[in-house]
Structure formats: structure tokens, C-alpha cells
Design an enzyme around this catalytic site. Structure first.
Site, mmCIF file in Angstrom:
data_model
loop_
_atom_site.group_PDB
_atom_site.id
_atom_site.type_symbol
_atom_site.label_atom_id
_atom_site.label_comp_id
_atom_site.label_asym_id
_atom_site.label_seq_id
_atom_site.Cartn_x
_atom_site.Cartn_y
_atom_site.Cartn_z
ATOM 1 N N TYR A 237 0.793 -1.229 0.000
ATOM 2 C CA TYR A 237 0.000 0.000 0.000
ATOM 3 C C TYR A 237 0.828 1.283 0.000
ATOM 4 O O TYR A 237 0.285 2.351 -0.282
ATOM 5 C CB TYR A 237 -0.935 0.019 1.218
ATOM 6 N N LEU A 238 2.101 1.198 0.329
ATOM 7 C CA LEU A 238 2.935 2.393 0.406
ATOM 8 C C LEU A 238 3.780 2.524 -0.851
ATOM 9 O O LEU A 238 4.528 1.602 -1.209
ATOM 10 C CB LEU A 238 3.851 2.329 1.635
#
Length: 881
Positions: free
Chosen positions: A839-840
Site C-alpha cells: 500500500y505504500l
């Protein structure tokens, strides 16, 4: 004395070789000295007797011829008797002394005689072999000189070719070589021997021999070199071969390395040769040992160098796909070739003596039932076997694998005893751990060989790593959280269950013997290499490429680029769903509220599930009335919504959040006249929500909001928490705290590891020990400063500096340990890896590391660096999400 004289005459009767420094001359001189001593002793004895006799005559008065009294006679007789007794005692003592002297002389004469006889025996032996040795030495000398002359001729020719200006020097060398020419022409036998020897010698060795002369050596009249204390090479040079002794230059000598070329001239030379051979062996062993150590050092260096070279080679060969043009129309690849999946090994029955017991009685199970029993036995020490759902599901599926007789007997799992089975697997695992290093290395090599075959594929001319080329073996399904299907049997996957995907012009992988593939496809718009359907949840499983591959990297890059584009649209989208909260259409209101939760709380959209097939997990669109509670006032906060449901992988999501007033009113409206099991958003599903988002921005889905919020949160937290003055360890703690904020937002939880308490105790003990060392260091520094004030010299000043550096180093180590303890405690129930990998945006992390000079290795491990190679290569410190 007669015995001594006889010994002397017998010794003198021997004819000894008159050579200077011989042992015989030494014996003769020793004998003459002993004779002189003996004569001196006898003369002293005689002189002593004469003096005593004179004294006795002088002291005794003459008897008078006149009248003599009897008393006077008696006295005179007594005096004479006493004198005689004294003389007798003195004579006996002198005789005793003489006997002892004679015995000592005899012993010395006997020892000297033995020594002479031994030396004569040795010398006679040497004299017998001397002539033979000289003959062999003559041949060795001439062979040596011939070889030397050949070398000089070769060097002379080379010098004539290369250097024509050094003619005088060449003449001198030729003059030195003339005697050897005469020696070379003395006979055909010598020439043949020289040819044989020179054919064995290398040119480098001949160069050494040509310089084997020293100006410090003297020659005697017999043309044998003498007067050398060192072990030398002896060169046979005869002055009669056209040169006088005056004009002949002194031959140069050097210390030898090979005793085989040393002509020996005496027994002393042979002894020296033997000692030199021993020394040569020791030197050889030492040299070999040094060479071995050097090779080991070189090997160690070469290992590190090889690693560096391999890394450089990988970097050079790394496929920088991000610098190439991408395929269009959904095409993923043009060529794909692989070897197919690797299937699990066949089941091996238990050995004799390992039994299953039911109700206390030993029972032999069928092969299929025994295999499933082993799955449960391996997990006896795990908490899963204590859960009732797991036990029920296992027993249900196990009975399906039993035969009729076994099903009739085994009716209660509590009566089953898997102890021996569990003990067998435990001992087997311990034995594998205790294998010697060589065996482990052998197993590793075998696994590496398997990986080389099945773990790589060729895609568009590049060798790519496959992530999971092994098909999962049969076992018991575990699931995450309280999954309702935990304990169910995962059956063995066969080739008939597998679909293969590759290119038409590639070599299709061959199935195992007596098997065939379910299907072979040629679809270049998908990224998987093989697929099958597992039996527990009915889900498709895939064999995919490694996360560092082109296909995975492109997918990640596109995902983060879509999230970055959302940053420009997010304000407009938020304004729109704020307006829709008051829409007259109920569907629009529900969609706007759901979108608000997805945006603010990073909830998953949720998918429709078939009833009874999977766990009761929900997302935002599939929330039910029972999953939320509304609080007008909670802890001083207004309009609070309490969420409590099972999310993905049966992870519980529990959160209390204050929301906007209009959202709170809408939720009350959505819950009116509904049962707890009714859907909260009854007019909304995930597909409708994604269609609406596609209208707002191309490529936008509900999942993109989760990626966007995670990445933007990380960037904001890093800007807020990072202090430029902090150390690298403190900056890494700040990064982990920023990552933790994202994990909490995305509900990435985990159960504390089993070893958590133990690891924390270890860290605390290290901290206490480091504090003690720090206290001692402070005390030592204080004492050093006092000492420096008193002495004020350079040495005490250096001690103070060392103590300061030690104290500083210990403080840094203590700080790192305390940071590590804090980090572990805070991450006890938070999983940082999921958000970091999925997600990053990795470019945020890379830019932060480059900006604050934090090594990328401190944040990303090797696997993660390979996965995000594209981000590391293209990102600078000024990147912003």
C-alpha cells in the site's frame, strides 16, 4: 706404571694417518702429557723420601762409645720406633695415592683408546668409499659445468640479439665459460649425461645456476673449493684447461636450494647433505603451509570478490524494463517458456515401531487414513488443535479417508492417541537440525539444483525468477483468525488438476510420468504460468513470477501512479459525495456514505460471498446493521459510530470514530425498520460503486482510495516525525512509527509472536548490561581526567580521549538498544510488512532515505530492494507523492 707404559707402547705402535686436526694426534699429545705428570709424581715421591731420610739421620744423635745408661737407651729405642711407624704410615698413604693416580690414568687411557679406535673405524670406512664418491662427484661436476655452459651460450646469443652495445661484457662471460667448453668436449658419455640433465631443467632454473658463483670462495691446489661455512654450490674448475691460477677469476657461489646438484667431497659433506634434506623438507612444508594459508586468504577474498562481482553482474544483467516501451492492448508478454510446477513428494509410511493407538489399543491404519493422521499429529503442540472448530472439521474429513472397518472403530477423536506419531516427527525435525554442516550444504545444493530447473522461466528473452514453483503439499487448512473451515483437509494436487500457460513457440513442459495436464493454454494477456482450484474454498491458485519480475513491477508502478493521479481529483470527489449525502435518491445517499467510510477509514469495499463457503467476513458495502452502533455522545465526542466486524482473513475490525452530522443522520435513516442481519447499504454493491468511481476518474476503484490514503499518510507522518538532528537509529524509529500509523489505519493487525516475551527479556538484559558498562566508563573517564590534571603529559591526554570515545560509543549502543526495545513493544500487535509491500508507494521511502542519508538497507531488506528496484533506480530525494 707398567700397565700404563704397556698401554702407551701399544698405542704408539699403531700407524695413524698424519692429518692436521685428527683425533690421533690429539691422543698422542694427551698420552705425552700423562707421562710427564707420572714422571713428576715419581720424582716428587723420591725427593720426599730422601728428605725424610736425611731429616731422620740428622735428628738422631750418634751413640757415644763411652758409658751409656739403660734408661737413655730405652728412650732412644722408643723414639726410633715412633719414627719408623710414622715413616711406614707416610709410605702407605703415598702408595695409596699412587694407586689412585694409576687407576685414573688407566681409565683415561682406556677411554682415549676407545675413542681412537672408533675414529679409526669411521675414517677407514670413509677411506674405502672415498674413491667411489670421487668418481660420482666427477661426473656430477662435469654435468653441472656442461649445463652451465649451455645456459651461458643461450644467454650470450640472446644478448647479441637484444643488446649489441655490451660486447666487452659478453667477452668476459665467454672467457669465464671456456673451461666448461673443454670439460664439455672430454667425452661422449659426459655430453650425453649433460643433455639428459639439461633437458629436464627449465630455462628459469638454468638462469639460477649460471649465477651460482661467489667472489668470497678460495680454491686450494687440488681444485676443490674450501673455506666455506655456508652450504654452497661447488663448481669444478681446472687451471690446466688453458688458464693459470693468477688469471682465473674466482668462481661465484650462492646458497643452494636443491641438494641434488651439490657434488659431495667427504663424509662431512654427506652429513651436511642429510641435514640439508631434512631442512629442505621442513622448508617445503612451511612453504606449502604458507601457500595454503595464502590460498585460503585469497579464497576468502575471492568469495567476497565473487559476491561483489555477482552483484555487479546482476546489476549489469538486470532487466530495466521501466526504461522500455510497454505493450498495448493488455499484452503482458510475447514469449514465455518454463518447466511447469514441482509437485509434492509421495507419502512415506511410518517405520516399524511407530504406532497409532485408539482407546489404548494399537491400531494399524490404512495408507490414506495414516497420511491424514500425520497432518494432525504434526500440529499437536499448536493452538489450532485446541480449537473445537478445527477438531470437528479434521475428524469429519479424516473419516472420509478411512475404510469401513476404521470408520466403525474410530468414532471419537478424544480416544485417538497421536503421541508416537508426533514424537517421530519431532525427532526427525531435530535430527535434521542437528545434521553436520557438510550434510546441510549437500541438501542446500540439491535444493539449489531443483530451483535452477523449476524456479526460472524465460520471458521475452530475459531470465525471470518464479515466486512459488512448488505446489502446496496436502495438509490441514488453517486460515486466519477464527475461520469456519479451519481443520479441513487440503487434498493432494495432481497434474490432472493443473492448467499450463505458455507461448505457442515454446517447449511445453512435460507432466510427470503416467500423468497429463488438465489443459495447456497460450494466453499472453494473463501473468500466471500455471493454475488449479483448491478444494477447501474452491479458489483458484496460481504460479506467478517473483515480485521483482517485470510483470509484478509494472503492476505495482501502475497502481501507485493511479493513486498519485487521485491526489489531483480527491478534493472534487470529496465535494461530490458531501453533496450526495443530501440527495433525494436513497442509492446516492448510501453510495456517498460508503465512499466516505472508504476514504476516511480506509475500509475495503467488500465482495459478495456465497453463503456457507467462506468465513463471515465483510467490507464496507456488505456491512450489516449488527456491525455498527450509533452513539450521540461518547466520552465527550458527538456523533460517534462504533464498528465491530470481521474483515479480510477473519481479522476483527473494531473502531470508534466521530463522523459528520449528516453521515450520522443518514446511518439512522439506513437502519430504520431493519433487523440486525439486514444489509446496512441494501441498495449498494461493490460493482455499482466502482462504476461510479470510473466515471469520476479513469482507472479509479475503491481499492485505490486505500492505497492513496496509506501513501499520503506515510508522507505526512515522515515530514512530521523526522528530526534532521537525530541519529540514523532514531530516524529509523520515526519511519517505523509513520509506518505504524498506516498499519493502524489499514487495520493490519497480528497476534504477538510466541518468542516476543523472550526477545524482550533478552533486550532488557542487554540494556542493563550496557548501563553497567556505561557507569564504569564514566568512572574511568573521571579518573583519567584527574590523572591528566596531575601529570599533564601527552600519554594521559591520549587516555582521556580514548575514554571519551568509549563513553560516546557505549551511549550510542545503549540508545540503539532502547530504541529497538521501544520499537518492538509498539509493533507487538501491528504488522508493518503488509502496508510496506502493498500500500505504500516505495518512492516515498526511497526519497526520504536519500534526503536524510539513511541507508536503504535499513528500511528495505534484500527481497524488498529487488521488488522495488524500479523505484530505487528512478527516484531522487525531491520526489513527492
Amino acid at each position: 706404571m707398567m700397565n700404563g707404559a704397556m698401554t702407551l707402547t701399544s698405542t704408539e705402535g699403531l700407524r695413524l694417518p698424519q692429518e692436521p686436526g685428527s683425533s690421533t694426534s690429539e691422543l698422542n699429545s694427551a698420552v705425552s702429557k700423562d707421562e710427564e705428570k707420572d714422571k713428576k709424581v715419581t720424582k716428587s715421591n723420591k725427593s720426599n723420601k730422601d728428605e725424610k731420610n736425611k731429616n731422620s739421620k740428622h735428628n738422631s744423635p750418634p751413640l757415644p762409645k763411652t758409658e751409656r745408661e739403660p734408661s737413655h737407651r730405652k728412650r732412644k729405642n722408643n723414639l726410633a720406633g715412633n719414627n719408623l711407624n710414622k715413616k711406614h704410615k707416610e709410605d702407605t698413604s703415598e702408595m695409596q695415592v699412587n694407586k689412585e693416580v694409576k687407576i685414573e690414568q688407566k681409565e683415561s687411557y682406556d677411554a682415549a683408546e676407545k675413542k681412537v679406535k672408533g675414529n679409526l673405524l669411521k675414517r677407514s670406512t670413509c677411506q674405502e668409499s672415498f674413491e667411489d664418491m670421487l668418481m660420482g662427484m666427477d661426473e656430477q661436476l662435469k654435468e653441472f659445468c656442461a649445463r652451465k655452459q649451455k645456459n651461458k651460450d643461450r644467454k650470450h646469443k640472446e644478448r647479441e640479439k637484444t643488446n649489441s652495445s655490451n660486447k666487452p661484457q659478453d667477452k668476459e662471460e665467454n672467457n669465464l665459460g671456456r673451461p666448461n667448453d673443454d670439460l664439455k668436449s672430454t667425452g661422449n658419455d659426459y655430453g650425453d649425461t649433460a643433455k639428459k640433465l639439461t633437458s629436464k631443467e627449465t630455462p628459469a632454473r638454468e638462469d639460477d645456476l649460471s649465477e651460482a658463483l661467489s667472489e668470497d670462495q678460495d680454491l686450494d691446489g687440488d681444485e676443490i673449493p674450501v673455506g666455506n661455512s655456508k652450504k654452497m654450490k661447488r663448481v669444478y674448475c681446472n687451471a690446466s684447461y688453458g688458464h693459470s691460477n693468477d688469471k682465473l677469476k674466482k668462481p661465484k657461489l650462492e646458497e643452494t636450494e636443491e641438494d641434488d646438484e651439490i657434488p659431495q667431497t667427504s663424509s662431512a659433506c654427506m652429513a651436511a647433505r642429510r641435514s640439508s634434506e631434512k631442512l629442505k623438507k621442513k622448508v617445503k612444508i612451511t612453504i606449502e603451509e604458507k601457500e595454503r594459508k595464502q590460498k585460503l586468504r585469497k579464497g576468502e577474498k575471492s568469495k567476497t570478490q565473487l559476491k561483489e562481482e555477482e552483484e555487479k553482474k546482476r546489476e549489469a544483467e538486470k532487466w530495466k524494463w521501466w526504461e522500455e516501451e510497454h505493450y498495448e492492448d493488455g499484452v503482458k508478454w510475447m514469449f514465455l517458456e518454463h518447466q511447469g510446477p514441482l509437485f509434492a513428494a509421495e507419502y512415506e509410511p511410518f517405520p516399524f515401531g511407530v504406532d497409532f493407538y485408539y482407546n489404548g489399543d494399537r491400531m494399524k491404519l490404512s495408507l490414506a487414513a495414516e497420511e491424514v493422521a500425520t497432518f494432525y499429529a504434526k500440529m499437536l503442540d499448536h493452538e489450532y488443535t485446541t480449537k473445537e472448530v478445527f477438531r470437528q472439521n479434521f475428524f469429519h474429513d479424516w473419516r472420509k479417508e478411512m475404510n469401513e472397518q476404521e470408520r466403525m472403530i474410530i468414532t471419537d477423536l478424544n480416544k485417538c492417541d497421536f503421541t508416537q506419531l508426533h514424537k517421530y516427527f519431532t525427532e526427525k525435525a531435530e535430527a535434521k537440525k542437528a545434521l553436520p554442516k557438510e550434510e546441510k550444504q549437500k541438501l542446500k545444493l540439491e535444493q539449489d539444483a531443483i530451483t535452477e530447473i523449476y524456479g526460472y522461466c524465460v520471458m521475452d528473452g530475459h531470465r525471470e525468477r518464479i515466486a512459488n514453483f512448488k505446489i502446496e503439499p496436502p495438509g490441514l487448512f488453517r486460515g486466519r483468525g477464527d475461520h469456519p473451515k479451519m481443520g479441513k483437509l487440503k487434498k493432494r494436487i495432481m497434474p490432472e488438476d493443473v492448467i499450463i500457460n505458455c507461448s505457442k513457440d515454446s517447449k511445453i513442459p512435460e507432466p510427470p510420468e503416467n500423468h497429463q495436464w488438465k489443459e495447456v493454454r497460450f494466453d499472453n494477456k494473463v501473468t500466471w504460468l500455471a493454475s488449479w482450484t483448491e478444494n477447501v474454498q474452491g479458489l483458484l491458485k496460481y504460479i506467478m513470477l517473483n515480485p521483482s519480475s517485470k510483470l509484478k513491477g509494472e503492476k505495482d508502478w501502475q497502481k501507485y501512479e493511479v493513486a498519485r493521479r487521485l491526489k489531483d481529483k480527491i478534493d472534487a470527489i470529496r465535494s461530490q459525495y458531501h453533496i450526495d449525502w443530501k440527495s433525494r435518491e436513497m442509492k446516492s445517499r448510501q453510495r456517498a456514505v460508503a465512499l466516505y467510510f472508504i476514504d476516511k477509514l480506509a475500509l475495503r469495499a467488500g465482495n459478495e460471498k456465497e453463503e456457507g463457503e467462506t468465513a463471515d467476513t465483510v467490507g464496507c458495502c456488505s456491512l450489516r446493521v449488527e456491525h455498527i452502533k450509533l452513539h450521540d455522545n461518547d466520552g465527550g465526542q458527538q456523533c460517534v459510530v462504533e464498528f465491530d466486524f470481521l474483515g479480510k482473513d477473519s481479522i476483527r475490525y473494531y473502531n470508534k470514530v466521530p463522523v459528520e452530522k449528516q453521515v450520522f443522520k443518514n446511518l439512522k435513516l439506513f437502519m430504520e425498520n431493519k433487523d440486525p442481519t439486514d444489509d446496512l447499504f441494501d441498495r449498494l454493491n461493490t460493482s455499482d460503486l466502482n462504476k461510479h468511481l470510473q466515471e469520476l476518474m479513469e482507472g479509479l476503484t475503491a481499492k485505490v482510495f486505500r492505497t492513496y490514503n496509506a501513501s499520503i499518510t506515510l508522507q505526512e507522518q515522515l515530514a512530521e516525525l523526522t528530526d534532521p538532528e537525530e541519529s540514523i537509529a532514531e530516524k529509523i524509529l520515526s519511519y517505523n512509527r509513520a509506518n505504524r500509523a498506516v498499519a493502524v489505519l489499514c487495520n493490519h493487525q497480528r497476534t504477538p509472536p510466541k518468542t516476543f516475551e523472550k526477545s524482550m527479556k533478552n533486550i532488557q538484559s542487554k540494556i542493563e548490561a550496557k548501563k553497567e558498562q556505561l557507569a564504569v566508563a564514566k568512572k574511568d573517564l573521571k579518573n583519567a581526567k584527574v590523572d591528566y590534571k596531575v601529570k599533564k603529559d601527552e600519554k594521559s591526554k591520549q587516555v582521556v580521549e580514548k575514554k571519551k570515545k568509549l563513553l560516546q560509543r557505549l551511549e550510542e549502543q545503549l540508545m540503539k538498544l532502547e530504541v529497538q526495545a521501544t520499537d518492538r513493544e509498539e509493533n507487538k500487535q501491528i504488522a508493518l510488512g503488509t502496508s510496506k509491500l502493498n500500500y505504500l508507494d516505495p518512492r516515498i521511502t526511497v526519497a526520504w532515505c536519500k534526503k536524510w542519508h539513511v541507508p536503504i538497507e535499513k528500511v528495505y531488506n534484500k527481497t524488498q530492494r529487488e521488488k522495488f528496484a524500479w523505484a530505487i533506480d528512478m527516484t531522487d530525494e525531491n520526489f513527492e507523492f
